[in-house]
Design a protein around this motif. Structure first.
Motif, PDB file in Angstrom:
ATOM      1  N   MET A   8       0.731  -1.402   0.049  1.00  0.00           N
ATOM      2  CA  MET A   8       0.100  -0.104  -0.003  1.00  0.00           C
ATOM      3  C   MET A   8       0.893   1.307  -0.072  1.00  0.00           C
ATOM      4  SD  MET A   8      -2.777  -0.919   2.759  1.00  0.00           S
ATOM      5  CE  MET A   8      -3.579   0.629   2.786  1.00  0.00           C
ATOM      6  N   ARG A   9       2.138   1.083   0.373  1.00  0.00           N
ATOM      7  CA  ARG A   9       3.035   2.304   0.447  1.00  0.00           C
ATOM      8  C   ARG A   9       3.060   3.156  -0.805  1.00  0.00           C
ATOM      9  NH1 ARG A   9       5.789   2.941   5.072  1.00  0.00           N
ATOM     10  NH2 ARG A   9       6.055   1.134   6.441  1.00  0.00           N
ATOM     11  N   THR A  10       2.866   4.394  -0.924  1.00  0.00           N
ATOM     12  CA  THR A  10       3.147   5.216  -2.065  1.00  0.00           C
ATOM     13  C   THR A  10       4.211   6.270  -1.815  1.00  0.00           C
ATOM     14  OG1 THR A  10       1.117   6.663  -1.463  1.00  0.00           O
ATOM     15  CG2 THR A  10       0.540   5.019  -3.053  1.00  0.00           C
ATOM     16  N   GLY A  11       4.750   6.225  -0.660  1.00  0.00           N
ATOM     17  CA  GLY A  11       5.843   7.157  -0.413  1.00  0.00           C
ATOM     18  C   GLY A  11       6.469   7.046   0.768  1.00  0.00           C
ATOM     19  N   HIS A  12       7.434   7.869   1.517  1.00  0.00           N
ATOM     20  CA  HIS A  12       7.982   7.902   2.743  1.00  0.00           C
ATOM     21  C   HIS A  12       7.001   8.418   3.762  1.00  0.00           C
ATOM     22  CE1 HIS A  12      11.527   5.838   1.332  1.00  0.00           C
ATOM     23  NE2 HIS A  12      11.717   6.746   0.242  1.00  0.00           N
ATOM     24  N   PRO A  13       7.057   8.324   5.034  1.00  0.00           N
ATOM     25  CA  PRO A  13       6.284   8.969   6.121  1.00  0.00           C
ATOM     26  C   PRO A  13       6.605  10.203   6.255  1.00  0.00           C
ATOM     27  CG  PRO A  13       7.110   6.894   6.964  1.00  0.00           C
ATOM     28  CD  PRO A  13       7.808   7.016   5.654  1.00  0.00           C
ATOM     29  N   THR A  14       5.755  11.378   6.481  1.00  0.00           N
ATOM     30  CA  THR A  14       6.128  12.641   6.933  1.00  0.00           C
ATOM     31  C   THR A  14       5.827  12.744   8.219  1.00  0.00           C
ATOM     32  OG1 THR A  14       4.239  13.281   6.089  1.00  0.00           O
ATOM     33  CG2 THR A  14       5.789  13.473   4.477  1.00  0.00           C
ATOM     34  N   SER A  15       6.469  13.737   9.045  1.00  0.00           N
ATOM     35  CA  SER A  15       6.262  13.816  10.257  1.00  0.00           C
ATOM     36  C   SER A  15       6.949  15.223  10.861  1.00  0.00           C
ATOM     37  CB  SER A  15       6.907  12.897  11.266  1.00  0.00           C
ATOM     38  OG  SER A  15       8.402  12.820  10.895  1.00  0.00           O
ATOM     39  N   VAL A  16       6.276  15.646  12.039  1.00  0.00           N
ATOM     40  CA  VAL A  16       6.708  16.891  12.715  1.00  0.00           C
ATOM     41  C   VAL A  16       6.692  16.880  14.149  1.00  0.00           C
ATOM     42  CG1 VAL A  16       4.393  17.904  12.571  1.00  0.00           C
ATOM     43  CG2 VAL A  16       6.557  19.221  12.377  1.00  0.00           C
ATOM     44  N   ARG A  17       7.492  17.452  14.673  1.00  0.00           N
ATOM     45  CA  ARG A  17       7.543  17.610  16.334  1.00  0.00           C
ATOM     46  C   ARG A  17       6.549  18.583  16.490  1.00  0.00           C
ATOM     47  NH1 ARG A  17      11.977  17.951  21.069  1.00  0.00           N
ATOM     48  NH2 ARG A  17      11.055  19.216  22.452  1.00  0.00           N
ATOM     49  N   THR A  18       5.762  18.346  17.350  1.00  0.00           N
ATOM     50  CA  THR A  18       4.576  19.595  17.753  1.00  0.00           C
ATOM     51  C   THR A  18       4.838  19.708  19.499  1.00  0.00           C
ATOM     52  OG1 THR A  18       3.167  18.875  16.142  1.00  0.00           O
ATOM     53  CG2 THR A  18       2.251  20.037  17.865  1.00  0.00           C
ATOM     54  N   ASP A  19       5.155  21.013  19.543  1.00  0.00           N
ATOM     55  CA  ASP A  19       5.252  21.514  20.947  1.00  0.00           C
ATOM     56  C   ASP A  19       3.954  22.407  21.366  1.00  0.00           C
ATOM     57  OD1 ASP A  19       7.430  20.125  22.389  1.00  0.00           O
ATOM     58  OD2 ASP A  19       8.634  21.469  20.803  1.00  0.00           O
ATOM     59  N   GLY A  20       3.098  22.065  22.139  1.00  0.00           N
ATOM     60  CA  GLY A  20       1.874  22.846  22.355  1.00  0.00           C
ATOM     61  C   GLY A  20       1.939  23.304  23.909  1.00  0.00           C
ATOM     62  N   HIS A  21       1.791  24.768  24.093  1.00  0.00           N
ATOM     63  CA  HIS A  21       2.024  25.066  25.428  1.00  0.00           C
ATOM     64  C   HIS A  21       0.337  25.800  25.742  1.00  0.00           C
ATOM     65  CE1 HIS A  21       6.328  25.109  25.987  1.00  0.00           C
ATOM     66  NE2 HIS A  21       6.326  25.343  24.628  1.00  0.00           N
ATOM     67  N   ALA A  22      -0.166  25.360  26.637  1.00  0.00           N
ATOM     68  CA  ALA A  22      -1.573  25.432  27.081  1.00  0.00           C
ATOM     69  C   ALA A  22      -1.628  27.142  27.128  1.00  0.00           C
ATOM     70  CB  ALA A  22      -2.142  24.820  28.545  1.00  0.00           C
ATOM     71  N   PRO A  23      -3.005  27.522  26.607  1.00  0.00           N
ATOM     72  CA  PRO A  23      -3.830  26.783  25.898  1.00  0.00           C
ATOM     73  C   PRO A  23      -3.302  26.524  24.510  1.00  0.00           C
ATOM     74  CG  PRO A  23      -4.627  29.081  26.083  1.00  0.00           C
ATOM     75  CD  PRO A  23      -3.272  28.957  26.904  1.00  0.00           C
ATOM     76  N   TRP A  24      -3.593  25.491  23.820  1.00  0.00           N
ATOM     77  CA  TRP A  24      -3.242  25.222  22.511  1.00  0.00           C
ATOM     78  C   TRP A  24      -4.221  24.297  21.869  1.00  0.00           C
ATOM     79  CZ3 TRP A  24      -2.017  20.518  20.528  1.00  0.00           C
ATOM     80  CH2 TRP A  24      -1.604  19.370  21.450  1.00  0.00           C
ATOM     81  N   GLY A  25      -4.395  24.593  20.504  1.00  0.00           N
ATOM     82  CA  GLY A  25      -5.142  23.462  19.802  1.00  0.00           C
ATOM     83  C   GLY A  25      -4.643  23.361  18.249  1.00  0.00           C
ATOM     84  N   LYS A  41      12.706  24.337  10.311  1.00  0.00           N
ATOM     85  CA  LYS A  41      13.122  23.036   9.546  1.00  0.00           C
ATOM     86  C   LYS A  41      14.554  22.865  10.519  1.00  0.00           C
ATOM     87  CE  LYS A  41      11.330  23.244   4.903  1.00  0.00           C
ATOM     88  NZ  LYS A  41      11.812  23.645   3.421  1.00  0.00           N
ATOM     89  N   ALA A  42      14.574  21.718  11.113  1.00  0.00           N
ATOM     90  CA  ALA A  42      15.703  21.468  11.936  1.00  0.00           C
ATOM     91  C   ALA A  42      15.716  20.085  11.879  1.00  0.00           C
ATOM     92  CB  ALA A  42      15.560  22.063  13.327  1.00  0.00           C
ATOM     93  N   PRO A  43      17.052  19.374  11.961  1.00  0.00           N
ATOM     94  CA  PRO A  43      17.256  17.941  12.069  1.00  0.00           C
ATOM     95  C   PRO A  43      16.902  17.624  13.407  1.00  0.00           C
ATOM     96  CG  PRO A  43      19.350  19.088  11.886  1.00  0.00           C
ATOM     97  CD  PRO A  43      18.308  19.835  11.482  1.00  0.00           C
ATOM     98  N   PRO A  44      16.565  16.366  13.448  1.00  0.00           N
ATOM     99  CA  PRO A  44      16.196  15.233  12.519  1.00  0.00           C
ATOM    100  C   PRO A  44      14.924  15.318  11.798  1.00  0.00           C
ATOM    101  CG  PRO A  44      15.604  14.423  14.673  1.00  0.00           C
ATOM    102  CD  PRO A  44      16.439  15.338  14.928  1.00  0.00           C
ATOM    103  N   ILE A  45      13.922  16.275  12.267  1.00  0.00           N
ATOM    104  CA  ILE A  45      12.745  16.418  11.499  1.00  0.00           C
ATOM    105  C   ILE A  45      12.290  18.124  12.139  1.00  0.00           C
ATOM    106  CG2 ILE A  45      11.702  14.116  11.582  1.00  0.00           C
ATOM    107  CD1 ILE A  45       9.924  14.810  13.814  1.00  0.00           C
ATOM    108  N   GLY A  46      11.313  18.433  11.263  1.00  0.00           N
ATOM    109  CA  GLY A  46      10.862  19.885  11.585  1.00  0.00           C
ATOM    110  C   GLY A  46       9.970  19.911  12.849  1.00  0.00           C
ATOM    111  N   SER A  47       9.822  21.158  13.217  1.00  0.00           N
ATOM    112  CA  SER A  47       8.850  21.239  14.560  1.00  0.00           C
ATOM    113  C   SER A  47       8.021  22.466  14.347  1.00  0.00           C
ATOM    114  CB  SER A  47       9.931  21.453  15.643  1.00  0.00           C
ATOM    115  OG  SER A  47      10.604  22.815  15.479  1.00  0.00           O
ATOM    116  N   VAL A  48       6.899  22.671  14.917  1.00  0.00           N
ATOM    117  CA  VAL A  48       6.029  23.616  15.314  1.00  0.00           C
ATOM    118  C   VAL A  48       5.821  23.969  16.655  1.00  0.00           C
ATOM    119  CG1 VAL A  48       3.791  22.276  14.771  1.00  0.00           C
ATOM    120  CG2 VAL A  48       3.948  24.544  14.155  1.00  0.00           C
ATOM    121  N   VAL A  49       5.505  25.123  17.015  1.00  0.00           N
ATOM    122  CA  VAL A  49       5.275  25.629  18.390  1.00  0.00           C
ATOM    123  C   VAL A  49       3.904  26.097  18.435  1.00  0.00           C
ATOM    124  CG1 VAL A  49       6.012  26.785  20.491  1.00  0.00           C
ATOM    125  CG2 VAL A  49       7.716  25.659  19.024  1.00  0.00           C
TER     126      VAL A  49
END
Length: 309
Positions: free
Chosen positions: A11-28, A96-104
């Motif tokens: 079923m694979r059609t490509g490599h996984p994509t991922s991101v590190r998510t840092d949420g600081h309350a309140p966050w959604g 964009k920072a190794p090893p994967i990107g991130s969002v705050v």
């Protein structure tokens, strides 16, 4: 070929994509529908998952070590509380920072860290093993549950929290293997009286037949020859296989052969005659006839479409 690994690989059609998510309350964080299957791993803190495409599902509390798999990439919200509205961060919010990107996200309150991602799978034609999964699979790895999955979660947490030499190769490999650990843990969680694929993979008659079909799909299998492996009569084997797998043995064999043919057409340049030979068809014409009946397009056209996409 291992049945679970083979089903996912087909079923694979490509490599996984991922991101590190840092949420600081309140966050959604609002996640729109995605092609393939979504996943989340809680590395620090706690949060809630609020399904938006499945109104019958209540918000799900998540804690450290919890893993969530969303079979069809349905839209949902991750938040510090079910009532916190979710936002869709713009591209400028991602780093964009190794090893994967991130969002705050969020304010100045309690921190939650997650690994969020998507497995690129062909959900238009999912393997029946995946199709039988619930829309949301929630696995807890605390208190000694799912030891191997827990180990992968801990390794991911350590590599993302403190990246070192080699992390850029280690993290993608761990994320890639995470999918198999998730599905294996879910299958092993199913009760002994469960039906469907979890039962088929444990069944002493059906499991050997499935393994044979996956190991050598090009062999001239018949209901009789598969029944011999099961230790049952032809009629008893056919009934048992159909009940657990959801379709008759020859229908599943055809599905698996054509699934492998489609993957070969997408991912390789091998000639159609080779594709036919590897998938149990004696000629290109026989493959083309079966393939067009199943996919609505000739193999050559399918290959061109896949390459264009």
């Amino acid at each position: 070929m291992d049945i679970l690994a083979g089903a996912l690989e087909s079923m694979r059609t490509g490599h996984p994509t991922s991101v590190r998510t840092d949420g600081h309350a309140p966050w959604g964080l609002r996640l729109p529908p995605a092609a393939g299957a979504g996943f989340h791993v809680v590395l620090h803190g706690s949060c809630w998952l609020v399904p938006e495409d499945a109104p019958r599902l209540e918000p799900i509390p998540l804690g450290v070590g919890d893993v969530v798999f969303l079979r069809s990439g349905s839209r949902h919200v991750l938040a510090d509380h079910p009532s916190t509205p979710g936002e869709v961060p713009g591209p400028e919010r991602y780093t964009k920072a190794p090893p994967i990107g991130s969002v705050v996200l969020g304010g100045a309150g309690t921190r939650t860290t997650l690994l969020c991602g998507n497995y690129h799978l062909d959900m238009a034609r999912p393997h029946p093993l995946v199709r039988q999964l619930p829309e949301v699979v929630h696995l807890r790895t605390r208190h000694g549950r799912h030891v191997e999955l827990s180990a992968v979660v801990r390794l991911l947490g350590a590599e993302l929290e403190n990246p070192r030499i080699g992390s850029e190769g280690i993290v993608p490999a761990l994320i890639d293997s995470l999918l198999l650990y998730i599905l294996r843990a879910w299958l092993e969680d199913q009760p002994a009286e469960a039906e469907g694929w979890s039962a088929a993979l444990r069944d002493p008659a059906v499991a050997p037949a499935l393994a044979a079909v996956h190991d050598t799909p090009s062999a001239p299998w018949t209901v009789e020859s598969l029944a011999v492996r099961s230790g049952l009569s032809r009629a008893a084997f056919a009934r048992r296989f159909t009940t657990l797998v959801g379709e008759p043995p020859m229908a599943y064999l055809t599905r698996w052969r054509l699934t492998l043919a489609a993957k070969l057409l997408r991912d390789s340049d091998v000639p159609l005659l080779t594709v036919a030979a590897r998938t149990g068809y004696s000629t290109e014409f026989a493959l083309a006839r079966a393939f067009k009946r199943e996919y609505g397009i000739a193999p050559g056209g399918y290959r061109r479409q896949a390459r264009a996409a």
